[in-house]
Design an enzyme around this catalytic site. Sequence first.
Site, PDB file in Angstrom:
ATOM      1  CG  HIS A 251      -2.028   1.022   1.131  1.00  0.00           C
ATOM      2  ND1 HIS A 251      -1.858   2.343   1.490  1.00  0.00           N
ATOM      3  CD2 HIS A 251      -3.320   0.905   0.715  1.00  0.00           C
ATOM      4  CE1 HIS A 251      -3.008   2.992   1.303  1.00  0.00           C
ATOM      5  NE2 HIS A 251      -3.897   2.155   0.837  1.00  0.00           N
ATOM      6  CD  GLU A 310      -5.847  -3.637  -4.009  1.00  0.00           C
ATOM      7  OE1 GLU A 310      -5.145  -4.624  -4.333  1.00  0.00           O
ATOM      8  OE2 GLU A 310      -5.627  -2.488  -4.411  1.00  0.00           O
TER       9      GLU A 310
END
Length: 376
Positions: A251, A310
């Site tokens: 991320h 995700e």
Amino acid sequence: MTDDDNNGLEGVVAAHTVLSEVDGAAGRLVLRGHALDDIAGRWRYEDMLALLWQDFFAQLPSAPELALALGRARTDVAALLRADDHAMLSALTPLEAMRALLARVPDGDDLPTALRLVAAPVVFTAAVLRWKAGEPALVPEPEASHAADFLRMVSGRPATWAQAAALDAYLVTVADHGLNASTFAARVVASTGAGLASAVLAGLSALKGPLHGGAPGPVLDMLDAIGHADAAAHWLEAALDRGERLMGFGHRIYRVRDPRADALKKALRQLAQAGGVEAGRVALAEAVERTALASLQARKPGRVLETNVEFYTALLLEAVGLPREAFTAVFAAGRVGGWVAHAREQVQRGRLIRPQSVYVGPAPAAATRVAEPAAV
């Protein structure tokens, strides 16, 4: 262009907000004074709206009253559907079709407009999915919870308590996340005075990009390709050898584990305990997660590539019966409450957003006279 140009605006403060704090170093997400860990899996999405929207609308009702008003808004939005929408829109992706339908919501800055904008992604996404399956769209049940009504309008069957709770956990988890690309887009448009619908459409358009909201579906593609837990190491190593990105890991902000991943992993386990997830699917996912983290650490020891939102988003949305091609539209159904809150905050406390740019093009050239056309 020089190497020190900051085209991604890292470190640039563009807003002061009471809505959320993303602490990438500590792996912490605070939503208006509440740690995500304390509310995900406990609150309904309607509770999150009541939290985010406080002070931004006159006489904001309590969470139970807001839930009833949101149910009525779903009915209002459903009335915007037309008889020929199936033929016109079913060839589009769910997100593109939903975006076209959302543009029918009139602009405004009041609470009824905000509620219709939150209702729209749920009602319109469900309708589009039904059309693509060759089924008619279903009308909302305003007395139901937002999450439960969404799942019923998609599947045609009442959602179980565990399914609705899992989807609520997801919608709460993704409702707001600092000044991400879609939220910034919404604030820029709101700063012009364009109205909430315009701001939400801007946010939705930014979310469509694969670098922001379009990545959960490929996590399932990866799990399908691996197939069995004992094949995870070979498949993942081969993918890394080819220079491919492992979907669901890493991320831009978090330097440690994404707290949203933990919240959704917990929600998925609770759904599994209620019999709402195939046990083998969860075991495969956890084996892939462990193997991927070990492989990434061994190959890239200087980088922090932890599980992100995700990974478990894909598994949870699959488990509650939502197709992977609709995942970004479902993301929008959660994030829209945050877009509305940021838009209202920008209008109340900010000003027109107008950053400065640095020109790096060629210097002006001497003007040359254009030859006049010959007389006829």
